[in-house]
Design an enzyme around this catalytic site. Structure first.
Site, short mmCIF file in Angstrom:
data_model
loop_
_atom_site.label_atom_id
_atom_site.label_comp_id
_atom_site.label_asym_id
_atom_site.label_seq_id
_atom_site.Cartn_x
_atom_site.Cartn_y
_atom_site.Cartn_z
N HIS A 129 -3.43 -4.97 -2.24
CA HIS A 129 -4.60 -5.25 -1.39
C HIS A 129 -5.11 -6.68 -1.55
CE1 HIS A 129 -5.51 -0.65 -0.93
NE2 HIS A 129 -4.50 -1.06 -0.20
N HIS A 184 4.11 3.38 2.72
CA HIS A 184 3.85 4.59 3.51
C HIS A 184 5.12 5.38 3.83
CE1 HIS A 184 -0.57 4.11 4.92
NE2 HIS A 184 -0.39 3.61 3.72
C1 HEM Z 1 -4.59 3.50 -4.05
C2 HEM Z 1 -4.45 3.99 -2.88
C3 HEM Z 1 -4.48 3.23 -1.60
C4 HEM Z 1 -5.36 3.40 -0.59
C5 HEM Z 1 -6.52 4.39 -0.55
C6 HEM Z 1 -5.02 2.46 0.45
C7 HEM Z 1 -5.68 2.36 1.65
C8 HEM Z 1 -5.52 1.31 2.54
C9 HEM Z 1 -6.31 1.10 3.72
C10 HEM Z 1 -7.41 2.02 4.20
C11 HEM Z 1 -5.91 -0.06 4.30
C12 HEM Z 1 -6.48 -0.73 5.56
C13 HEM Z 1 -5.78 -0.29 6.81
C14 HEM Z 1 -6.47 -0.86 8.01
O1 HEM Z 1 -7.67 -0.59 8.20
O2 HEM Z 1 -5.81 -1.58 8.80
C15 HEM Z 1 -4.85 -0.58 3.49
C16 HEM Z 1 -4.19 -1.75 3.72
C17 HEM Z 1 -3.10 -2.19 3.00
N1 HEM Z 1 -2.49 -1.52 1.97
FE1 HEM Z 1 -3.24 0.09 0.98
N2 HEM Z 1 -3.94 1.74 0.05
C18 HEM Z 1 -3.57 2.18 -1.18
C19 HEM Z 1 -2.48 1.74 -1.91
C20 HEM Z 1 -1.60 0.77 -1.47
C21 HEM Z 1 -0.34 0.46 -2.08
C22 HEM Z 1 0.24 1.21 -3.28
C23 HEM Z 1 0.21 -0.56 -1.37
C24 HEM Z 1 1.53 -1.28 -1.54
C25 HEM Z 1 2.30 -1.23 -2.57
C26 HEM Z 1 -0.71 -0.90 -0.32
C27 HEM Z 1 -0.54 -1.93 0.57
C28 HEM Z 1 -1.43 -2.27 1.55
C29 HEM Z 1 -1.37 -3.49 2.31
C30 HEM Z 1 -0.37 -4.62 2.14
C31 HEM Z 1 -2.41 -3.43 3.24
C32 HEM Z 1 -2.79 -4.49 4.27
C33 HEM Z 1 -2.29 -4.19 5.66
C34 HEM Z 1 -2.76 -5.23 6.65
O3 HEM Z 1 -3.46 -6.17 6.30
O4 HEM Z 1 -2.40 -5.08 7.82
N3 HEM Z 1 -1.77 -0.06 -0.39
N4 HEM Z 1 -4.62 0.28 2.44
#
Ligand code: HEM
Ligand SMILES: *[C@@H]1O[C@H](CO)[C@@H](O)[C@H](O)[C@H]1NC(C)=O
Ligand SMILES: *[C@@H]1O[C@H](CO)[C@@H](O)[C@H](O)[C@H]1NC(C)=O
Length: 363
Positions: free
Chosen positions: A260, A136
């Site tokens: 994810h 982010h």
């Molecule tokens: C393709 C587009 C992506 C979308 C639409 C997206 C969206 C999201 C959303 C909605 C969450 C959940 C947030 C919550 O409700 O707490 C999330 C969690 C997360 N995202 Fe993504 N994300 C994307 C790409 C990525 C990328 C590129 C990375 C890292 C390189 C990433 C790493 C993470 C991680 C590690 C979590 C878990 C956070 C937690 O468990 O606290 N995401 N993402």
């Protein structure tokens, strides 16, 4: 030649990290696969000063980053599983001060301890948030519109953390400010702290990649432009266009979204807060790819629309299936993720040739 075997070969060369692939050939094949996807991207793109600096002017880090960006696996691998950095002296000693990576070894050790799960060796909530924070901060950059990038603004700039897309990052944001207070007096910047935390966190998860890690970014307290990060309701076409505007091609996007594997949503559906995006959120495994593409999610698993759309997007199939493969998907994915993450981690940095590599400080 039939199309299918050629694409499988492409995948093998690009994503498995084979060291025998001829650089020109890997490049041509990388170009070919992007071409098939959008017909407009001839090959993976260089960034910033690496676009113009001649090879003989490159620093060691500049050369490494350049070849990772070009997916030149014959020259460099995007993970470094072997290098171990040993500090030359105590934190404030002259030996330590005169060696760029020294302070980062002390920092990485503290981070690694914070990312270790309370039991069972799985990576914890802070680690998951650290991986997401790295995305982010850096992911706000746009190649056509500028602004944003891996500059620490997500913490340093007023208002950026409060944006709705950053909900769920509160714990790591507070931790980052605390680490900054301790380590900035020793010379560490916020942008580097955020990216180092993201790579320390990834390798702290069981099966996690050891991503090449660089320091020397400049910080900024100017808020990144809004609207640069993906939404979980975006479809594949929207996501592909959004990431291409950051020079991230489809294969890199599919590798990155695999993060994810270690995700637990709280704000997409608050009534199902705490539900993971695959059945093993504490482990950096490839189950995410299988469970996102399967007909029905396993019980308890919450899938994002964005991720389901990517898994069904025809041009992404080869990548998705290669990573999902229980036999060799893990290696393919770890290398794919590592290469793509290096790109992500330097977006918006103007002088990549000035960076220094400190991968050896990672656990
Ligand atoms: C393709 C587009 C992506 C979308 C639409 C997206 C969206 C999201 C959303 C909605 C969450 C959940 C947030 C919550 O409700 O707490 C999330 C969690 C997360 N995202 Fe993504 N994300 C994307 C790409 C990525 C990328 C590129 C990375 C890292 C390189 C990433 C790493 C993470 C991680 C590690 C979590 C878990 C956070 C937690 O468990 O606290 N995401 N993402
Ligand atoms: C997921 O894994 C199961 C068991 O190995 C396999 O039968 C299934 O075809 C896989 N599904 C996908 C979409 O990869
Ligand atoms: C940081 O900013 C300074 C001053 O503008 C510049 O000389 C240096 O190259 C920049 N570093 C990076 C990594 O862009």
């Amino acid at each position: 030649m039939a199309v299918k075997p050629l694409f499988l070969l492409t995948l093998t060369l690009i994503w498995l990290g084979t060291s025998w692939a001829h650089p020109g050939m890997a490049k041509a094949l990388a170009g070919l696969s992007s071409l098939a996807q959008r017909q407009s991207i001839p090959e993976t793109e260089l960034l910033a000063d690496l676009k113009t600096l001649p090879d003989d002017a490159l620093s060691p880090a500049g050369w490494t980053i350049k070849n990772i960006l070009l997916i030149n696996r014959a020259a460099v691998l995007p993970q470094d599983l072997g290098t171990v950095y040993t500090v030359p002296g105590p934190l404030d000693s002259p030996e330590c001060r005169s060696n760029t990576c020294c302070v980062w070894k002390y920092i990485a050790d503290v981070m690694a301890a914070a990312f270790r799960g309370s039991g069972g060796g799985e990576c914890n909530e802070l680690a998951r948030q650290a991986v997401r924070l790295g995305f982010h901060d850096a992911g706000t950059w746009s190649k056509t519109k500028g602004g944003g990038g891996a500059d620490g603004s997500i913490i340093l700039a007023p208002g950026e953390m409060a944006r709705s897309e950053n909900r769920g990052l509160e714990a790591i944001a507070a931790q980052m400010m605390a680490w900054y207070a301790v380590w900035h007096p020793h010379g560490a910047g916020m942008a580097d702290l955020i990216q180092m935390a993201a790579t320390v966190a990834a390798v702290s998860c069981p099966l996690g990649p050891r991503v090449r890690s660089f320091v020397g970014r400049n910080d900024s307290a100017v808020p990144a432009p809004e609207g640069r990060l993906p939404d979980e309701t975006d479809d594949a076409e929207t996501l592909v266009a959004l990431f291409e505007d950051k020079t991230i091609v489809l294969g890199e996007l599919i590798a990155l979204v695999g993060a994810h594997t270690t995700s637990i949503q709280r704000f997409v559906d608050v009534f199902r807060a705490g539900s993971p995006q695959d059945s093993t959120p504490g482990v950096w495994d490839v189950l995410y790819y299988n469970e996102t593409a399967s007909e029905e999610p396993p019980p308890g698993v919450f899938r994002f629309e964005s991720d389901e759309s990517l898994s069904r997007y025809p041009p992404a199939q080869e990548f998705w299936q290669a990573f999902a493969n229980p036999a060799d998907g893990q290696t393919a994915w770890n290398n794919g993720y590592a290469g793509a993450y290096v790109r992500l981690s330097v977006l918006g940095v103007e002088h990549l040739n000035d960076l220094k590599e400190c991968t050896g400080v990672l656990p």
